[in-house]
Design an enzyme around this catalytic site. Structure first.
Site, PDB file in Angstrom:
ATOM      1  N   SER A  53     -10.441   6.851  12.742  1.00 20.51           N
ATOM      2  CA  SER A  53     -11.314   5.788  12.232  1.00 20.51           C
ATOM      3  C   SER A  53     -12.675   5.951  12.895  1.00 20.51           C
ATOM      4  O   SER A  53     -12.774   6.517  13.978  1.00 20.51           O
ATOM      5  CB  SER A  53     -10.784   4.413  12.605  1.00 20.51           C
ATOM      6  OG  SER A  53      -9.388   4.366  12.579  1.00 20.51           O
TER       7      SER A  53
ATOM      8  N   PHE B 199     -28.271   8.786  10.373  1.00 20.27           N
ATOM      9  CA  PHE B 199     -29.305   9.709   9.875  1.00 20.27           C
ATOM     10  C   PHE B 199     -29.309   9.761   8.340  1.00 20.27           C
ATOM     11  O   PHE B 199     -30.363   9.769   7.718  1.00 20.27           O
ATOM     12  CB  PHE B 199     -29.073  11.121  10.435  1.00 20.27           C
ATOM     13  CG  PHE B 199     -29.817  11.381  11.716  1.00 20.27           C
ATOM     14  CD1 PHE B 199     -29.637  10.563  12.814  1.00 20.27           C
ATOM     15  CD2 PHE B 199     -30.709  12.441  11.828  1.00 20.27           C
ATOM     16  CE1 PHE B 199     -30.323  10.792  14.001  1.00 20.27           C
ATOM     17  CE2 PHE B 199     -31.403  12.679  13.007  1.00 20.27           C
ATOM     18  CZ  PHE B 199     -31.208  11.851  14.097  1.00 20.27           C
TER      19      PHE B 199
ATOM     20  N   ARG C  13     -31.292   3.647 -10.617  1.00 20.39           N
ATOM     21  CA  ARG C  13     -30.892   4.949 -10.057  1.00 20.39           C
ATOM     22  C   ARG C  13     -31.728   6.095 -10.611  1.00 20.39           C
ATOM     23  O   ARG C  13     -31.443   7.259 -10.324  1.00 20.39           O
ATOM     24  CB  ARG C  13     -29.416   5.216 -10.376  1.00 20.39           C
ATOM     25  CG  ARG C  13     -28.459   4.227  -9.757  1.00 20.39           C
ATOM     26  CD  ARG C  13     -28.364   4.418  -8.259  1.00 20.39           C
ATOM     27  NE  ARG C  13     -27.351   3.556  -7.681  1.00 20.39           N
ATOM     28  CZ  ARG C  13     -26.920   3.664  -6.438  1.00 20.39           C
ATOM     29  NH1 ARG C  13     -27.415   4.585  -5.645  1.00 20.39           N
ATOM     30  NH2 ARG C  13     -26.014   2.857  -5.972  1.00 20.39           N
TER      31      ARG C  13
ATOM     32  N   PHE D  65     -20.328   1.496  -5.580  1.00 21.93           N
ATOM     33  CA  PHE D  65     -21.503   1.744  -4.732  1.00 21.93           C
ATOM     34  C   PHE D  65     -22.125   3.105  -4.993  1.00 21.93           C
ATOM     35  O   PHE D  65     -23.244   3.372  -4.590  1.00 21.93           O
ATOM     36  CB  PHE D  65     -21.186   1.536  -3.249  1.00 21.93           C
ATOM     37  CG  PHE D  65     -20.447   2.666  -2.585  1.00 21.93           C
ATOM     38  CD1 PHE D  65     -19.063   2.782  -2.694  1.00 21.93           C
ATOM     39  CD2 PHE D  65     -21.123   3.611  -1.842  1.00 21.93           C
ATOM     40  CE1 PHE D  65     -18.383   3.822  -2.084  1.00 21.93           C
ATOM     41  CE2 PHE D  65     -20.451   4.662  -1.219  1.00 21.93           C
ATOM     42  CZ  PHE D  65     -19.078   4.761  -1.345  1.00 21.93           C
ATOM     43  N   LYS D  66     -21.373   3.969  -5.678  1.00 19.78           N
ATOM     44  CA  LYS D  66     -21.919   5.244  -6.150  1.00 19.78           C
ATOM     45  C   LYS D  66     -20.987   5.764  -7.234  1.00 19.78           C
ATOM     46  O   LYS D  66     -19.916   5.181  -7.457  1.00 19.78           O
ATOM     47  CB  LYS D  66     -22.053   6.247  -5.002  1.00 19.78           C
ATOM     48  CG  LYS D  66     -20.729   6.658  -4.395  1.00 19.78           C
ATOM     49  CD  LYS D  66     -20.973   7.739  -3.357  1.00 19.78           C
ATOM     50  CE  LYS D  66     -19.679   8.422  -2.991  1.00 19.78           C
ATOM     51  NZ  LYS D  66     -19.841   9.458  -1.997  1.00 19.78           N
TER      52      LYS D  66
ATOM     53  N   CYS E 278     -19.158   2.614   5.092  1.00 20.65           N
ATOM     54  CA  CYS E 278     -19.523   3.208   6.389  1.00 20.65           C
ATOM     55  C   CYS E 278     -20.940   2.938   6.867  1.00 20.65           C
ATOM     56  O   CYS E 278     -21.137   2.561   8.026  1.00 20.65           O
ATOM     57  CB  CYS E 278     -19.341   4.718   6.335  1.00 20.65           C
ATOM     58  SG  CYS E 278     -17.629   5.187   6.215  1.00 20.65           S
ATOM     59  N   PHE E 279     -21.929   3.165   6.000  1.00 20.72           N
ATOM     60  CA  PHE E 279     -23.310   3.227   6.493  1.00 20.72           C
ATOM     61  C   PHE E 279     -23.732   1.972   7.250  1.00 20.72           C
ATOM     62  O   PHE E 279     -24.148   2.033   8.396  1.00 20.72           O
ATOM     63  CB  PHE E 279     -24.278   3.499   5.334  1.00 20.72           C
ATOM     64  CG  PHE E 279     -24.343   4.942   4.920  1.00 20.72           C
ATOM     65  CD1 PHE E 279     -23.525   5.886   5.513  1.00 20.72           C
ATOM     66  CD2 PHE E 279     -25.215   5.366   3.928  1.00 20.72           C
ATOM     67  CE1 PHE E 279     -23.578   7.218   5.146  1.00 20.72           C
ATOM     68  CE2 PHE E 279     -25.283   6.696   3.543  1.00 20.72           C
ATOM     69  CZ  PHE E 279     -24.454   7.625   4.148  1.00 20.72           C
TER      70      PHE E 279
ATOM     71  N   LYS F 136     -22.017  -0.554   8.360  1.00 23.16           N
ATOM     72  CA  LYS F 136     -21.136  -0.856   9.489  1.00 23.16           C
ATOM     73  C   LYS F 136     -21.464   0.046  10.687  1.00 23.16           C
ATOM     74  O   LYS F 136     -21.579  -0.422  11.822  1.00 23.16           O
ATOM     75  CB  LYS F 136     -19.686  -0.641   9.030  1.00 23.16           C
ATOM     76  CG  LYS F 136     -18.651  -0.976  10.059  1.00 23.16           C
ATOM     77  CD  LYS F 136     -17.265  -0.716   9.513  1.00 23.16           C
ATOM     78  CE  LYS F 136     -16.969   0.766   9.574  1.00 23.16           C
ATOM     79  NZ  LYS F 136     -15.646   1.176   9.863  1.00 23.16           N
TER      80      LYS F 136
ATOM     81  N   ARG G 200       0.838  -1.200   0.000  1.00 23.95           N
ATOM     82  CA  ARG G 200       0.000   0.000   0.000  1.00 23.95           C
ATOM     83  C   ARG G 200       0.886   1.269   0.000  1.00 23.95           C
ATOM     84  O   ARG G 200       0.611   2.242  -0.690  1.00 23.95           O
ATOM     85  CB  ARG G 200      -0.857  -0.023   1.270  1.00 23.95           C
ATOM     86  CG  ARG G 200      -2.140   0.706   1.091  1.00 23.95           C
ATOM     87  CD  ARG G 200      -3.245   0.189   1.934  1.00 23.95           C
ATOM     88  NE  ARG G 200      -4.352  -0.016   0.999  1.00 23.95           N
ATOM     89  CZ  ARG G 200      -5.347   0.852   0.817  1.00 23.95           C
ATOM     90  NH1 ARG G 200      -5.440   1.884   1.497  1.00 23.95           N
ATOM     91  NH2 ARG G 200      -6.273   0.655  -0.070  1.00 23.95           N
TER      92      ARG G 200
HETATM   93  C1  UDX Z   1     -20.767   8.419   3.769  1.00 26.88           C
HETATM   94  C2  UDX Z   1     -21.089   9.769   4.427  1.00 26.88           C
HETATM   95  O1  UDX Z   1     -21.766  10.604   3.499  1.00 26.88           O
HETATM   96  C3  UDX Z   1     -19.806  10.426   4.917  1.00 26.88           C
HETATM   97  O2  UDX Z   1     -20.118  11.632   5.608  1.00 26.88           O
HETATM   98  C4  UDX Z   1     -19.065   9.476   5.837  1.00 26.88           C
HETATM   99  O3  UDX Z   1     -17.842  10.032   6.253  1.00 26.88           O
HETATM  100  C5  UDX Z   1     -18.829   8.151   5.149  1.00 26.88           C
HETATM  101  O4  UDX Z   1     -20.053   7.603   4.677  1.00 26.88           O
HETATM  102  P1  UDX Z   1     -19.900   7.613   1.399  1.00 26.88           P
HETATM  103  O5  UDX Z   1     -20.050   6.219   1.910  1.00 26.88           O
HETATM  104  O6  UDX Z   1     -18.657   7.966   0.674  1.00 26.88           O
HETATM  105  O7  UDX Z   1     -20.019   8.653   2.609  1.00 26.88           O
HETATM  106  O8  UDX Z   1     -21.119   7.870   0.390  1.00 26.88           O
HETATM  107  P2  UDX Z   1     -22.462   8.743   0.294  1.00 26.88           P
HETATM  108  O9  UDX Z   1     -22.318   9.752  -0.761  1.00 26.88           O
HETATM  109  O10 UDX Z   1     -22.874   9.220   1.601  1.00 26.88           O
HETATM  110  O11 UDX Z   1     -23.486   7.644  -0.275  1.00 26.88           O
HETATM  111  C6  UDX Z   1     -23.768   6.445   0.436  1.00 26.88           C
HETATM  112  C7  UDX Z   1     -24.713   5.558  -0.341  1.00 26.88           C
HETATM  113  O12 UDX Z   1     -26.036   6.059  -0.330  1.00 26.88           O
HETATM  114  C8  UDX Z   1     -24.350   5.368  -1.809  1.00 26.88           C
HETATM  115  O13 UDX Z   1     -24.512   3.997  -2.149  1.00 26.88           O
HETATM  116  C9  UDX Z   1     -25.355   6.238  -2.540  1.00 26.88           C
HETATM  117  O14 UDX Z   1     -25.593   5.785  -3.845  1.00 26.88           O
HETATM  118  C10 UDX Z   1     -26.569   6.087  -1.644  1.00 26.88           C
HETATM  119  N1  UDX Z   1     -27.505   7.227  -1.751  1.00 26.88           N
HETATM  120  C11 UDX Z   1     -27.131   8.468  -1.346  1.00 26.88           C
HETATM  121  C12 UDX Z   1     -28.782   7.036  -2.256  1.00 26.88           C
HETATM  122  O15 UDX Z   1     -29.165   5.917  -2.638  1.00 26.88           O
HETATM  123  N2  UDX Z   1     -29.645   8.107  -2.321  1.00 26.88           N
HETATM  124  C13 UDX Z   1     -29.291   9.344  -1.933  1.00 26.88           C
HETATM  125  O16 UDX Z   1     -30.126  10.256  -2.031  1.00 26.88           O
HETATM  126  C14 UDX Z   1     -27.991   9.547  -1.431  1.00 26.88           C
END
Ligand code: UDX
Length: 464
Positions: free
Chosen positions: A130, A225, A432, A337-338, A275-276, A278, A41
């Site tokens: 973390s 949230f 989407r 994932f996005k 993140c979410f 977990k 890494r």
């Molecule tokens: C998230 C938090 O936003 C961030 O503050 C934290 O530090 C880490 O976790 P991240 O996981 O990078 O960030 O992605 P985020 O943009 O928040 O999207 C999370 C998921 O929700 C994605 O799969 C996205 O596609 C989905 N999502 C988001 C939706 O399905 N609809 C929405 O309206 C917004």
């Protein structure tokens, strides 16, 4: 050159790498070093191809690397030489023992604390970066407090709120920076030192301080949230599909209430990312641990709706395609994932692909950044999946397209050209809601959005 501060970060991942690059960029008088137990890494961070893809990261690394930003392998020596140590190691969900599947696995955090203890020869500020369960700082403090002699350690919590794909912009202009500390004299002094670093580029009113436990909990709750909003809108998308309401119209009307706000109300196939899930499961574990079962169940339902949404999506594909996918070719457009990231951790695409394979569909996966990760995630299904980056070649000869990631490029595809190359009747499942559904229907596709009436030439055969 003599630097004013020597900063170390243990853990060169998605959080450690970009956040330290930003500190180095904004504080040229600080020397920032990033170490990791994985030497490969570190080599990648020192190479032309960084291990993390983030828009704008390359430029900042080019400007700072080998000037005041260093990626190094000598962890023990670096611990000795630095006064401020960020801990940004991974905290996966536990897969064994008490709390398996929910609690965070803290073995890497604990090992790091012990390593800091063993190799420190002077006082240090140790900062949790973390995402950690509440009271982890206490465990770190206890390990560090066992130091013999006069070395003192001050533990701070400074959770990172950046999102992938926009990490550099989030780091440069954060909504807030949160710093938690003990409210003792030495705790407040350490807190002030960290505030000082961020104050170089973050306006004072956006740097907030709190006690250490509030800071740890805030990170879990912020993610819970955000995920809850996604599950809320997705749950309503199911109702819209039954009632001919349109989820985009509902989201717009609801989101214009300034108390609700319009962001994070896009219905889709569910949230992914490291993140979410977990963090929510962590929150659930914490609530159960303290005997708050109703609160735990409330938050767990956010994860359940997320899984339900993915099940609904695949059931809809099966039902709409005459209840059999065996031998049919399905092209998955988007695996990360996005959009704007190659990250596939907890991507709904993994689960959806497996479900399609279970129906004996032939799957073709296309993605501009995530094909390497997709092949790793689906290694056990090797041979059953093709990976083709070009969406036109990927779609050719397929019976259906399933859009799973909101990549901008999918909005702009020439669907007429794609339609011509596909097996008829051709289907699009827009997970989407990013393409022009009416236009695709007029081209000839049967179109199935999320939370909107399907535009189909067939009777509804859905088994959902
Ligand atoms: C998230 C938090 O936003 C961030 O503050 C934290 O530090 C880490 O976790 P991240 O996981 O990078 O960030 O992605 P985020 O943009 O928040 O999207 C999370 C998921 O929700 C994605 O799969 C996205 O596609 C989905 N999502 C988001 C939706 O399905 N609809 C929405 O309206 C917004």
């Amino acid at each position: 050159m003599k630097f004013k501060k020597n900063i170390l970060c243990i853990g060169a991942g998605y959080v450690g790498g970009p956040s330290m690059a930003m500190i180095a960029y904004k504080c040229p008088d600080c020397r920032v070093t990033v170490v990791d137990i994985n030497p490969a890494r570190i080599d990648a961070w020192n190479s032309a191809e960084l291990p993390v893809y983030e828009p704008g990261l390359d430029e900042i690394i080019k400007k700072t690397r080998s000037k005041n930003l260093f990626f190094a392998k000598d962890i023990e020596n670096q611990i000795k030489e630095n006064d401020i140590i960020f801990v940004s190691v991974n905290t996966p969900t536990k897969t064994f023992g008490a709390g398996a599947g929910k609690a965070a696995d803290l073995q890497f955090v604990e090992k790091t604390a012990r390593q800091i203890l063993e190799h420190s020869q002077s006082p240090k500020i140790v900062i949790e970066k973390s995402t950690l369960p509440v009271k982890t700082a206490l465990a770190m403090e206890r390990i560090l407090a066992s130091a013999k002699g006069k070395i003192t350690f001050e533990v701070l919590s400074n959770p990172e709120f950046m999102a992938e794909g926009t990490a550099m912009a989030d780091l440069e202009k954060p909504d807030r920076v949160l710093i938690g500390s003990r409210e003792t004299q030495s705790g407040l002094k350490a807190r002030a030192e960290l505030v000082d670093i961020y104050a170089r580029w973050v306006p004072a009113e956006k740097i907030i301080t709190s006690n250490i436990w509030s800071s740890e909990l805030s990170k879990l709750v912020a993610n819970a949230f955000l995920a809850q909003r996604v599950s809320s809108i997705n749950s309503i998308s199911a109702l819209c599909e039954k009632t001919d309401a349109d989820i985009s119209e509902v989201a717009r009307a609801v989101g214009m209430d300034s108390r609700v706000g319009s962001k994070f109300l896009k219905a889709g196939i569910g949230f992914g990312g490291s993140c979410f899930k977990k963090d929510i499961l962590n929150l659930v574990y914490l609530c159960s641990y303290y005997g708050l079962q109703e609160v735990a169940d409330y938050w767990e339902s956010v994860v359940k709706i997320n899984e339900y949404q993915q099940d609904r999506f695949t059931a809809n594909i099966l039902g709409s395609m005459f209840n059999t996918l065996a031998g049919k070719k399905i092209c998955i457009l988007g695996f990360s994932f996005k959009a704007d990231t190659g990250d596939t951790r907890e991507s709904p695409a993994i689960y959806i692909t497996r479900k399609l394979l279970a129906e004996h569909a032939q799957v073709v996966i296309s993605d501009p950044k995530a094909l390497k990760n997709a092949a790793i995630d689906l290694a056990s299904d090797k041979g059953k999946i093709s990976y083709i980056e070009d969406p036109y070649s990927a779609a050719s000869g397929c019976h259906a397209l399933a859009i799973l990631t909101d990549w901008e490029l999918y909005r702009k595809l020439d669907f007429r050209k794609i339609y011509k190359s596909m097996v008829k009747p051709a289907f699009i499942f827009d997970g989407r809601n990013i393409i022009d559904h009416k236009k695709c229907f007029d081209i000839g596709f049967n179109v199935y959005p999320i939370g909107k009436p399907a535009l189909s030439r067939f009777e509804d055969q859905s088994s959902v």
